[in-house]
Design a protein around this motif. Structure first.
Motif, short mmCIF file in Angstrom:
data_model
loop_
_atom_site.label_atom_id
_atom_site.label_comp_id
_atom_site.label_asym_id
_atom_site.label_seq_id
_atom_site.Cartn_x
_atom_site.Cartn_y
_atom_site.Cartn_z
N GLU A 1 6.74 12.79 7.18
CA GLU A 1 6.89 11.96 8.20
C GLU A 1 7.75 10.48 8.17
OE1 GLU A 1 3.88 9.11 11.12
OE2 GLU A 1 3.05 10.33 9.46
N GLU B 1 11.45 17.31 13.54
CA GLU B 1 10.61 18.15 14.11
C GLU B 1 9.58 17.06 14.80
OE1 GLU B 1 7.06 21.58 13.40
OE2 GLU B 1 8.72 20.96 11.92
N HIS B 2 9.26 17.19 16.04
CA HIS B 2 8.54 16.19 16.71
C HIS B 2 6.93 16.91 16.85
CE1 HIS B 2 11.47 13.41 17.81
NE2 HIS B 2 12.21 14.73 18.05
N ARG B 3 5.94 16.34 16.12
CA ARG B 3 4.72 17.01 16.20
C ARG B 3 3.69 15.67 16.48
NH1 ARG B 3 4.32 20.37 10.77
NH2 ARG B 3 5.14 18.41 9.88
N LYS C 1 4.76 12.15 16.18
CA LYS C 1 5.41 11.75 15.06
C LYS C 1 6.64 12.54 14.83
CE LYS C 1 0.91 10.65 13.12
NZ LYS C 1 0.01 10.78 12.00
N VAL C 2 7.47 11.89 13.95
CA VAL C 2 8.91 12.66 13.61
C VAL C 2 8.86 12.99 12.09
CG1 VAL C 2 11.17 12.13 13.74
CG2 VAL C 2 10.04 11.04 15.43
#
Length: 559
Positions: free
Chosen positions: A308, A461-463, A466-467
């Motif tokens: 992250e 990747e965005h989850r 969060k990046v």
């Protein structure tokens, strides 16, 4: 009767003249010594004055240049330049072992024993050992200094004679009593050396300020750095981690870093892991024989898989994206300029304007929109667009890095990186020919396929709001031998290895694919534990050396 005693009485008086003769002889000796003394004090007629070392032109032969410079500076007792002794060839058993030794063999063994005794005494004398290329005195490949203090005056002589060594590849200092000041002097002479110098080893030289990070400056030519046994603690590891990479700077030349036999703990391992977040040039890292426990192992394992981004990194990523978009729009103005010109022409034709008026108006528009560097001659629209594109390339230096990124993207992965191509590992020694060749191949692979853009601009990747950024897949070798890692740290590395194995199976590109060597032996866990066994099984097909050995065995002993 009176005459008789007078005769014997006169006889003892006769020696007085003798005593005068002796005194006369003494005076003659004194006069002779006085006459002989002045010539001893007079200087020799043919004695030469000390020569200026600045006037000496180095010949490229280190032995001659170093001795001449020391003599010109007035040093009478200085280290000698000698060829580095090579290990004796291994003894092979043969059928002639049962035969009795001949007289020639006995003389040879006696000479060998005499040489060994002499070498024991010579060992304690300061020397500068050199390794030559094909026994050519002008082709000094490596320099070894061990066990005696290197002072500023010796470094000053090196600054004059080392630049003439055109094939110098490595400098090795072992227990030479370096200080922070002499290290600064040593770093200053590195740019003066040949461009072939890629490897520096400073081992057994603890510094109070732990300023080893100065060797890893962005403009440093060093590709292989060994800092073993220097008592580097967490503070020194913090400085080294910042030298690897920060949010605004990154080292792009260092390929291997050996930090074995130091005092690095969990906190220091975390600082080094932070340096690996945005570093895309380091291929080989050794932290063997340190004090790293599970917390440090978790930090190191985390950066090798998707992690992250912090808030500061997210803000910097957005700034870079905005700057990149602005430059892309400024670099491709041809469509908008041509469209504006075409619409104005249509309007002019509709209003019945003459062609002369149209040309005047178009010239005014070009003069207003074109940069200052363009000429005011009448040109065709296509020529104007070409000149604007050429002039758009000359922007401020602060925007140079993103421009290289755009050029890299337009090249579709065919971009080469000069910084990494210089670091092809001349003079690397990793213990075997296979390791050296594989490291060279991996360096070339990274140099050819890795676009040297800011890692913050890599696909993310965005989850869950969060990046997450792809982990560091450039690091190929990680050595954590003999630390204090338990099965908790092993679980983190197992997750990392599993992710990298899956990534390699899915990825069809020739880019970096992650760890090829991972050494976790001699830590605080059972070697037979399932986690460690699984890691070994997953890493076995990834190890190119073991894979090559298995292939050779299959060829030699086919089933």
């Amino acid at each position: 009767m009176s005459s008789e005693p007078s005769a014997p009485g006169g006889s003892p008086r006769t020696p007085r003249p003798g005593t005068q003769k002796s005194s006369g002889s003494a005076t003659k000796k004194g006069e002779r010594s006085v006459k002989e003394k002045p010539p001893a004090v007079l200087p020799p007629v043919c004695e030469e004055e000390p020569k200026n070392p600045e006037e000496y032109q180095c010949t490229g032969v280190l032995e001659t240049d170093f001795a001449e410079l020391c003599t010109r500076l007035g040093y009478t007792d200085f280290p000698k330049v000698v060829t580095r002794p090579r290990p004796h060839p291994t003894f092979t058993a043969s059928a002639s072992m049962s035969e009795k030794p001949t007289s020639d063999d006995q003389r040879l063994s006696a000479s060998c024993s005499l040489n060994s005794v002499e070498s024991k005494y010579v060992f304690f004398r300061p020397t500068i050992q050199v390794e030559l290329e094909l026994d050519d005195s002008k082709a000094v490949k490596e320099i070894y200094i061990r066990g005696w203090k290197v002072e500023d005056r010796i470094l000053g002589i090196f600054s004059k004679c080392l630049p003439s060594l055109s094939q110098l590849q490595a400098i090795n200092f072992w227990k030479v009593g370096l200080t922070d000041n002499t290290l600064t002097t040593f770093i200053a002479l590195l740019p003066l050396c040949s461009s072939t110098l890629r490897k520096v080893s400073l081992e057994g030289n603890p510094l109070p300020k732990q300023s080893y990070h100065k060797l890893m400056a962005p403009d440093s030519p060093i590709a292989h750095l060994s800092l073993r046994n220097n008592n580097i603690d967490d503070h020194g590891a913090q400085l080294l981690g910042q030298a690897l990479s920060t949010l605004h700077s990154c080292n792009r030349t260092l390929v291997s870093l050996n930090l074995g036999f130091n005092h690095i703990g969990d906190q220091g391992a975390g600082f080094l892991a932070d340096g690996l977040r945005l570093n895309r040039s380091l291929l080989w890292l050794s932290l063997a024989h340190n004090r790293i426990q599970d917390k440090g192992a978790l930090k190191l394992a985390e950066v090798l898989r998707p992690f992250e981004l912090t808030h500061t990194e997210v803000v910097e990523r957005r700034r870079l994206l905005l700057e990149k978009g602005t430059q892309e729009r400024s670099r491709s103005p041809s469509s908008s300029r041509h469209g504006d010109f075409k619409s104005e022409r249509d309007k002019a034709q509709a209003l019945g304007m003459t062609s002369v008026a149209l040309m005047d108006k178009s010239e005014k528009m070009q003069a207003m929109k074109a940069p200052k560097g363009l000429s005011k001659k009448k040109e065709k629209p296509g020529e104007v667009v070409k000149k604007e594109e050429k002039s758009g390339s000359g922007q401020s230096p602060t925007q140079g890095a993103p421009k290289k990124e755009d050029a890299a993207k337009s090249g579709k992965g065919k971009v080469t990186i000069p910084e990494q191509k210089q670091s092809k590992g001349k003079g690397t020694k990793l213990g075997s020919k296979e390791k050296r060749s594989i490291l060279l191949e991996s360096e070339q692979l990274v140099a050819e396929t890795t676009e040297m853009i800011n890692p913050l601009l890599e696909p993310v990747e965005h989850r869950d709001g969060k990046v997450f950024m792809p982990g560091n897949k450039v690091l190929l070798h990680l050595n954590l031998l003999r630390n204090r890692i338990t099965e908790v740290g092993l679980e983190a590395f197992l997750a990392t290895v599993q992710y990298q194995v899956q990534f390699k199976s899915k990825s069809m590109s020739k880019g970096p694919v992650g760890l090829l060597w991972l050494s976790l032996a001699k830590n605080c866990f059972d070697p037979q534990c399932p986690t460690y066994t699984t890691i070994q099984e997953l890493m076995l097909p990834r190890d190119p050396i073991k894979t090559k050995i298995r292939e050779e065995e299959v060829v030699a002993f086919p089933t």
